[in-house]
Every structure is written in structure tokens, then in C-alpha cells.
Design a protein around this motif. Structure first.
Motif, PDB file in Angstrom:
ATOM      1  N   GLU A   1       0.734  -1.206   0.029  1.00 12.74           N
ATOM      2  CA  GLU A   1      -0.104  -0.099   0.078  1.00 12.74           C
ATOM      3  C   GLU A   1       0.945   1.377  -0.127  1.00 12.74           C
ATOM      4  N   SER A   2       1.988   1.198  -0.347  1.00 15.12           N
ATOM      5  CA  SER A   2       3.039   2.276  -0.082  1.00 15.12           C
ATOM      6  C   SER A   2       3.355   2.845  -1.613  1.00 15.12           C
ATOM      7  N   LEU A   3       3.336   4.129  -1.744  1.00  9.97           N
ATOM      8  CA  LEU A   3       3.826   4.729  -2.963  1.00  9.97           C
ATOM      9  C   LEU A   3       4.772   5.936  -2.554  1.00  9.97           C
ATOM     10  N   LEU A   4       6.010   5.747  -3.150  1.00 10.69           N
ATOM     11  CA  LEU A   4       7.241   6.361  -2.886  1.00 10.69           C
ATOM     12  C   LEU A   4       7.255   7.303  -4.266  1.00 10.69           C
ATOM     13  N   VAL A   5       7.309   8.761  -3.970  1.00  9.88           N
ATOM     14  CA  VAL A   5       7.599   9.463  -5.320  1.00  9.88           C
ATOM     15  C   VAL A   5       9.011  10.382  -4.840  1.00  9.88           C
ATOM     16  N   LEU A   6      10.041  10.343  -6.071  1.00 11.99           N
ATOM     17  CA  LEU A   6      11.167  10.883  -5.787  1.00 11.99           C
ATOM     18  C   LEU A   6      11.259  11.505  -7.117  1.00 11.99           C
ATOM     19  N   LYS A   7      12.125  12.763  -7.114  1.00 10.47           N
ATOM     20  CA  LYS A   7      12.643  13.669  -8.353  1.00 10.47           C
ATOM     21  C   LYS A   7      14.019  13.650  -8.349  1.00 10.47           C
TER      22      LYS A   7
ATOM     23  N   GLY B   1      17.466  15.504  -8.287  1.00  8.55           N
ATOM     24  CA  GLY B   1      17.900  16.723  -7.661  1.00  8.55           C
ATOM     25  C   GLY B   1      17.178  17.313  -6.518  1.00  8.55           C
ATOM     26  N   VAL B   2      16.194  16.425  -6.198  1.00  4.66           N
ATOM     27  CA  VAL B   2      15.398  16.948  -5.146  1.00  4.66           C
ATOM     28  C   VAL B   2      15.464  15.931  -3.628  1.00  4.66           C
ATOM     29  N   ALA B   3      16.041  16.729  -2.672  1.00  7.60           N
ATOM     30  CA  ALA B   3      16.236  15.896  -1.478  1.00  7.60           C
ATOM     31  C   ALA B   3      15.382  15.661  -0.487  1.00  7.60           C
ATOM     32  N   ASN B   4      14.104  15.363  -1.122  1.00  2.00           N
ATOM     33  CA  ASN B   4      12.733  14.812  -0.248  1.00  2.00           C
ATOM     34  C   ASN B   4      12.055  13.911  -1.059  1.00  2.00           C
ATOM     35  N   MET B   5      11.564  13.099  -0.374  1.00  2.00           N
ATOM     36  CA  MET B   5      10.805  11.946  -1.052  1.00  2.00           C
ATOM     37  C   MET B   5       9.279  12.130  -0.506  1.00  2.00           C
ATOM     38  N   SER B   6       8.317  11.874  -1.375  1.00  2.00           N
ATOM     39  CA  SER B   6       7.120  11.885  -0.976  1.00  2.00           C
ATOM     40  C   SER B   6       6.530  10.478  -0.524  1.00  2.00           C
ATOM     41  N   VAL B   7       6.032  10.128   0.536  1.00  2.00           N
ATOM     42  CA  VAL B   7       5.429   8.803   0.909  1.00  2.00           C
ATOM     43  C   VAL B   7       3.980   8.850   1.299  1.00  2.00           C
ATOM     44  N   GLN B   8       3.194   8.001   0.441  1.00  2.00           N
ATOM     45  CA  GLN B   8       1.549   7.824   0.452  1.00  2.00           C
ATOM     46  C   GLN B   8       1.420   6.486   0.899  1.00  2.00           C
ATOM     47  N   LYS B   9       0.510   6.306   1.755  1.00  2.00           N
ATOM     48  CA  LYS B   9      -0.070   5.027   2.031  1.00  2.00           C
ATOM     49  C   LYS B   9      -1.553   5.059   1.623  1.00  2.00           C
TER      50      LYS B   9
ATOM     51  N   ASN C   1       0.014  12.652   2.870  1.00  2.00           N
ATOM     52  CA  ASN C   1       1.334  12.530   1.956  1.00  2.00           C
ATOM     53  C   ASN C   1       2.369  13.027   2.868  1.00  2.00           C
ATOM     54  N   ILE C   2       3.413  12.140   3.189  1.00  2.00           N
ATOM     55  CA  ILE C   2       4.529  12.691   4.077  1.00  2.00           C
ATOM     56  C   ILE C   2       5.761  13.240   3.161  1.00  2.00           C
ATOM     57  N   SER C   3       6.226  14.126   3.556  1.00  2.00           N
ATOM     58  CA  SER C   3       7.499  14.326   2.970  1.00  2.00           C
ATOM     59  C   SER C   3       8.670  14.061   3.827  1.00  2.00           C
ATOM     60  N   VAL C   4       9.279  13.057   3.224  1.00  2.00           N
ATOM     61  CA  VAL C   4      10.720  12.652   3.952  1.00  2.00           C
ATOM     62  C   VAL C   4      11.928  13.200   3.358  1.00  2.00           C
TER      63      VAL C   4
ATOM     64  N   ARG D   1      19.133   3.934   2.263  1.00  4.21           N
ATOM     65  CA  ARG D   1      18.435   3.963   3.766  1.00  4.21           C
ATOM     66  C   ARG D   1      16.941   4.399   3.647  1.00  4.21           C
ATOM     67  N   ALA D   2      16.713   5.542   3.131  1.00  5.42           N
ATOM     68  CA  ALA D   2      15.689   6.166   3.158  1.00  5.42           C
ATOM     69  C   ALA D   2      14.286   5.356   2.345  1.00  5.42           C
ATOM     70  N   ILE D   3      14.849   4.703   1.343  1.00  2.00           N
ATOM     71  CA  ILE D   3      14.126   3.633   0.445  1.00  2.00           C
ATOM     72  C   ILE D   3      13.775   2.587   1.358  1.00  2.00           C
ATOM     73  N   ALA D   4      14.470   2.114   1.945  1.00  2.00           N
ATOM     74  CA  ALA D   4      14.240   0.842   2.908  1.00  2.00           C
ATOM     75  C   ALA D   4      13.401   1.047   4.080  1.00  2.00           C
ATOM     76  N   GLU D   5      13.700   2.275   4.588  1.00  2.00           N
ATOM     77  CA  GLU D   5      12.896   2.708   5.793  1.00  2.00           C
ATOM     78  C   GLU D   5      11.368   3.059   5.250  1.00  2.00           C
ATOM     79  N   ALA D   6      11.185   3.561   4.396  1.00  3.35           N
ATOM     80  CA  ALA D   6       9.821   3.960   3.772  1.00  3.35           C
ATOM     81  C   ALA D   6       9.113   2.856   3.416  1.00  3.35           C
ATOM     82  N   LEU D   7       9.716   1.665   2.970  1.00  4.66           N
ATOM     83  CA  LEU D   7       9.174   0.355   2.394  1.00  4.66           C
ATOM     84  C   LEU D   7       9.129  -0.625   3.497  1.00  4.66           C
ATOM     85  N   ASN D   8       9.479  -0.351   4.672  1.00  5.39           N
ATOM     86  CA  ASN D   8       9.593  -1.092   6.067  1.00  5.39           C
ATOM     87  C   ASN D   8      10.325  -2.336   5.743  1.00  5.39           C
TER      88      ASN D   8
END
Length: 103
Positions: free
Chosen positions: A29-35, A37-45, A51-54, A73-80
Motif C-alpha cells: 500500500e506504499s507509494l514513493l515519489v522521488l524527483k 535533484g530534490v532531497a525530499n521523498m513523498s511517501v503515501q499509504k 502525504n508525508i515528505s521525507v 536507507r531512506a527507501i528501505a525505511e519507507a518500504l519497511n
């Protein structure tokens, strides 16, 4: 790590929107959005409208050899998908993920 290696090792499906330089990854149920050059990731469940900005340690970037690099690290944590073993300075990805990183 390279985009496909990290996401597929964690059981996620990944889509690349080249025109917008955006990465969309789904797992369960997780959606991660990255762009790029942008040092933030959007995580949606799916179970939440939130919509959580990480913040990321490093922004995703395009490697000169054509690979898209993302912070593992951030990807692994966001996907548990990570187990931290602090006293051993080791991160081990959860079941079905054959990647181990030592620090």
C-alpha cells in the motif's frame, strides 16, 4: 545504489517518468515519489490520505553511465524493509531482500 537494484530487491515496482525526471515506486500500500535533484521523498499509504515528505541524505541523481542513483536507507525505511543492528554497524534488509550493508 542504482534505482532498479534497490527497489526490485525490496519487492517494489518502479516506474520512471523521464520527461519529468520522477521516480514512482509501489510496494503493497506504499507509494514513493522521488524527483532527480530534490532531497525530499513523498511517501503515501493507501490506508491514509496523508502525504508525508521525507528528507533524504542525498538527492537522487543521474549517473553519467545512465543509471539513476537513489539513497538506499531512506527507501528501505519507507518500504519497511530494513533491520538496523546498531551495535554491529550493519543494516540488513528484511526477508526476500538479498542486500546487506556494513558501515
Amino acid at each position: 545504489m542504482t534505482l532498479r537494484a534497490i527497489f526490485e530487491a525490496m519487492g517494489a515496482k518502479v516506474n520512471w517518468a523521464g520527461d519529468d525526471q520522477m521516480i514512482f515506486a509501489t510496494r503493497g500500500e506504499s507509494l514513493l515519489v522521488l524527483k532527480i535533484g530534490v532531497a525530499n521523498m513523498s511517501v503515501q499509504k493507501a490506508s491514509s490520505n496523508e502525504n508525508i515528505s521525507v528528507p533524504l541524505d542525498a538527492a537522487p541523481y543521474l549517473h553519467p553511465q545512465g543509471h539513476t542513483m537513489v539513497p538506499a536507507r531512506a527507501i528501505a525505511e519507507a518500504l519497511n524493509r530494513v533491520i538496523w543492528k546498531v551495535l554491529r554497524f550493519t543494516a540488513k534488509w528484511r526477508k526476500f531482500c538479498p542486500i546487506t550493508m556494513d558501515f
